[in-house]
Design a protein around this motif. Structure first.
Motif, PDB file in Angstrom:
ATOM      1  N   ARG A  13     -54.336  15.141 -71.318  1.00  0.00           N
ATOM      2  CA  ARG A  13     -54.313  15.628 -70.291  1.00  0.00           C
ATOM      3  C   ARG A  13     -53.850  14.739 -69.051  1.00  0.00           C
ATOM      4  NH1 ARG A  13     -58.906  18.305 -66.424  1.00  0.00           N
ATOM      5  NH2 ARG A  13     -57.697  18.586 -64.502  1.00  0.00           N
ATOM      6  N   VAL A  14     -52.731  15.236 -68.821  1.00  0.00           N
ATOM      7  CA  VAL A  14     -52.093  14.325 -67.659  1.00  0.00           C
ATOM      8  C   VAL A  14     -52.654  14.258 -66.357  1.00  0.00           C
ATOM      9  CG1 VAL A  14     -49.821  13.900 -66.240  1.00  0.00           C
ATOM     10  CG2 VAL A  14     -49.677  14.417 -68.589  1.00  0.00           C
ATOM     11  N   PRO A  15     -53.287  13.327 -66.050  1.00  0.00           N
ATOM     12  CA  PRO A  15     -54.100  13.504 -64.559  1.00  0.00           C
ATOM     13  C   PRO A  15     -53.288  14.164 -63.383  1.00  0.00           C
ATOM     14  CG  PRO A  15     -54.581  11.322 -65.512  1.00  0.00           C
ATOM     15  CD  PRO A  15     -53.226  11.990 -66.288  1.00  0.00           C
ATOM     16  N   ASP A  16     -54.220  15.040 -62.737  1.00  0.00           N
ATOM     17  CA  ASP A  16     -53.900  15.457 -61.419  1.00  0.00           C
ATOM     18  C   ASP A  16     -54.882  15.491 -60.327  1.00  0.00           C
ATOM     19  OD1 ASP A  16     -55.538  17.506 -61.910  1.00  0.00           O
ATOM     20  OD2 ASP A  16     -54.354  18.656 -63.049  1.00  0.00           O
ATOM     21  N   GLU A  17     -54.501  16.301 -59.362  1.00  0.00           N
ATOM     22  CA  GLU A  17     -55.467  15.891 -58.364  1.00  0.00           C
ATOM     23  C   GLU A  17     -56.938  16.597 -58.621  1.00  0.00           C
ATOM     24  OE1 GLU A  17     -53.395  19.862 -57.540  1.00  0.00           O
ATOM     25  OE2 GLU A  17     -52.687  17.708 -58.165  1.00  0.00           O
TER      26      GLU A  17
ATOM     27  N   ALA B 237     -62.761  10.352 -62.072  1.00  0.00           N
ATOM     28  CA  ALA B 237     -62.668   9.224 -62.937  1.00  0.00           C
ATOM     29  C   ALA B 237     -63.241   9.261 -64.461  1.00  0.00           C
ATOM     30  CB  ALA B 237     -63.540   8.127 -62.303  1.00  0.00           C
ATOM     31  N   ASP B 238     -64.123  10.055 -64.823  1.00  0.00           N
ATOM     32  CA  ASP B 238     -65.045  10.149 -66.036  1.00  0.00           C
ATOM     33  C   ASP B 238     -64.324  11.049 -66.803  1.00  0.00           C
ATOM     34  OD1 ASP B 238     -66.176  12.063 -64.493  1.00  0.00           O
ATOM     35  OD2 ASP B 238     -68.136  11.587 -65.209  1.00  0.00           O
ATOM     36  N   ASP B 239     -63.328  12.068 -66.501  1.00  0.00           N
ATOM     37  CA  ASP B 239     -62.646  12.996 -67.334  1.00  0.00           C
ATOM     38  C   ASP B 239     -61.783  12.268 -68.333  1.00  0.00           C
ATOM     39  OD1 ASP B 239     -63.751  15.085 -65.753  1.00  0.00           O
ATOM     40  OD2 ASP B 239     -61.612  15.448 -64.683  1.00  0.00           O
ATOM     41  N   VAL B 240     -61.886  13.072 -69.741  1.00  0.00           N
ATOM     42  CA  VAL B 240     -61.011  12.645 -70.747  1.00  0.00           C
ATOM     43  C   VAL B 240     -59.584  12.897 -70.560  1.00  0.00           C
ATOM     44  CG1 VAL B 240     -60.783  12.686 -73.132  1.00  0.00           C
ATOM     45  CG2 VAL B 240     -63.172  12.395 -72.307  1.00  0.00           C
ATOM     46  N   VAL B 241     -58.851  11.835 -70.485  1.00  0.00           N
ATOM     47  CA  VAL B 241     -57.266  12.333 -70.610  1.00  0.00           C
ATOM     48  C   VAL B 241     -56.651  12.086 -71.736  1.00  0.00           C
ATOM     49  CG1 VAL B 241     -57.399  11.747 -68.201  1.00  0.00           C
ATOM     50  CG2 VAL B 241     -56.861  10.035 -69.705  1.00  0.00           C
ATOM     51  N   LEU B 242     -57.343  11.351 -72.767  1.00  0.00           N
ATOM     52  CA  LEU B 242     -56.505  11.373 -74.255  1.00  0.00           C
ATOM     53  C   LEU B 242     -57.712  11.389 -75.335  1.00  0.00           C
ATOM     54  CD1 LEU B 242     -54.033  10.390 -75.955  1.00  0.00           C
ATOM     55  CD2 LEU B 242     -54.875   7.984 -75.557  1.00  0.00           C
ATOM     56  N   GLU B 243     -57.297  12.042 -76.407  1.00  0.00           N
ATOM     57  CA  GLU B 243     -58.154  11.679 -77.717  1.00  0.00           C
ATOM     58  C   GLU B 243     -56.940  11.753 -78.707  1.00  0.00           C
ATOM     59  OE1 GLU B 243     -60.819  15.200 -77.897  1.00  0.00           O
ATOM     60  OE2 GLU B 243     -62.078  14.623 -76.543  1.00  0.00           O
ATOM     61  N   ALA B 244     -57.378  10.692 -79.484  1.00  0.00           N
ATOM     62  CA  ALA B 244     -56.337  10.421 -80.627  1.00  0.00           C
ATOM     63  C   ALA B 244     -57.199   9.737 -81.876  1.00  0.00           C
ATOM     64  CB  ALA B 244     -55.362   9.437 -79.909  1.00  0.00           C
TER      65      ALA B 244
ATOM     66  N   ILE C 186     -60.756   7.715 -70.533  1.00  0.00           N
ATOM     67  CA  ILE C 186     -61.041   8.598 -69.595  1.00  0.00           C
ATOM     68  C   ILE C 186     -60.032   7.916 -68.270  1.00  0.00           C
ATOM     69  CG2 ILE C 186     -63.192   8.769 -70.211  1.00  0.00           C
ATOM     70  CD1 ILE C 186     -64.171   6.871 -68.183  1.00  0.00           C
ATOM     71  N   ARG C 187     -59.828   8.934 -67.409  1.00  0.00           N
ATOM     72  CA  ARG C 187     -59.017   8.610 -66.170  1.00  0.00           C
ATOM     73  C   ARG C 187     -59.207   7.142 -65.548  1.00  0.00           C
ATOM     74  NH1 ARG C 187     -56.456  11.543 -61.777  1.00  0.00           N
ATOM     75  NH2 ARG C 187     -55.470   9.782 -60.586  1.00  0.00           N
ATOM     76  N   SER C 188     -60.403   6.720 -65.495  1.00  0.00           N
ATOM     77  CA  SER C 188     -60.646   5.303 -64.761  1.00  0.00           C
ATOM     78  C   SER C 188     -60.189   4.385 -65.598  1.00  0.00           C
ATOM     79  CB  SER C 188     -62.016   5.230 -64.450  1.00  0.00           C
ATOM     80  OG  SER C 188     -62.919   5.375 -65.519  1.00  0.00           O
ATOM     81  N   GLU C 189     -59.889   4.579 -66.906  1.00  0.00           N
ATOM     82  CA  GLU C 189     -59.545   3.439 -67.809  1.00  0.00           C
ATOM     83  C   GLU C 189     -58.090   3.399 -67.732  1.00  0.00           C
ATOM     84  OE1 GLU C 189     -62.252   3.153 -71.749  1.00  0.00           O
ATOM     85  OE2 GLU C 189     -61.225   5.171 -71.394  1.00  0.00           O
TER      86      GLU C 189
END
Length: 87
Positions: A30-34, A38-45, A55-58
């Motif tokens: 998930r490409v971050p957007d508005e 911070a704690d949303d997962v943006v990548l699982e691999a 997560i977004r904050s990382e």
């Protein structure tokens, strides 16, 4: 610090992610957007039995290293790749 758009552009459509030299298959991206916090997962691999999640904050505050590589705040080097790059 890298421009967020450079990192987010690299993430778009990535089939693989290389973290510290290990290639993982991107299962969720998930490409971050508005709306991303911070704690949303943006990548699982996954690589075999090993699963990772970012997560977004990382990824916020990543430093561009050139050629699509970025150093995360925790020191890991990450690169997003599409299947056209892997032969």
């Amino acid at each position: 610090m890298v421009c967020r758009s450079e990192l987010f552009h690299s993430m778009q459509g990535a089939d693989y992610v290389v973290i510290d030299g290990v290639v993982f298959t991107a299962n969720y991206l998930r490409v971050p957007d508005e709306f991303t916090v911070a704690d949303d997962v943006v990548l699982e691999a996954r690589n075999g039995d090993t699963e990772i999640a970012l997560i977004r904050s990382e990824i916020d505050g990543a430093i561009g290293l050139g050629e699509g590589s970025f150093r995360l705040r925790n020191g890991s080097v990450v690169q997003f790749l599409t299947s056209a790059v892997i032969h």
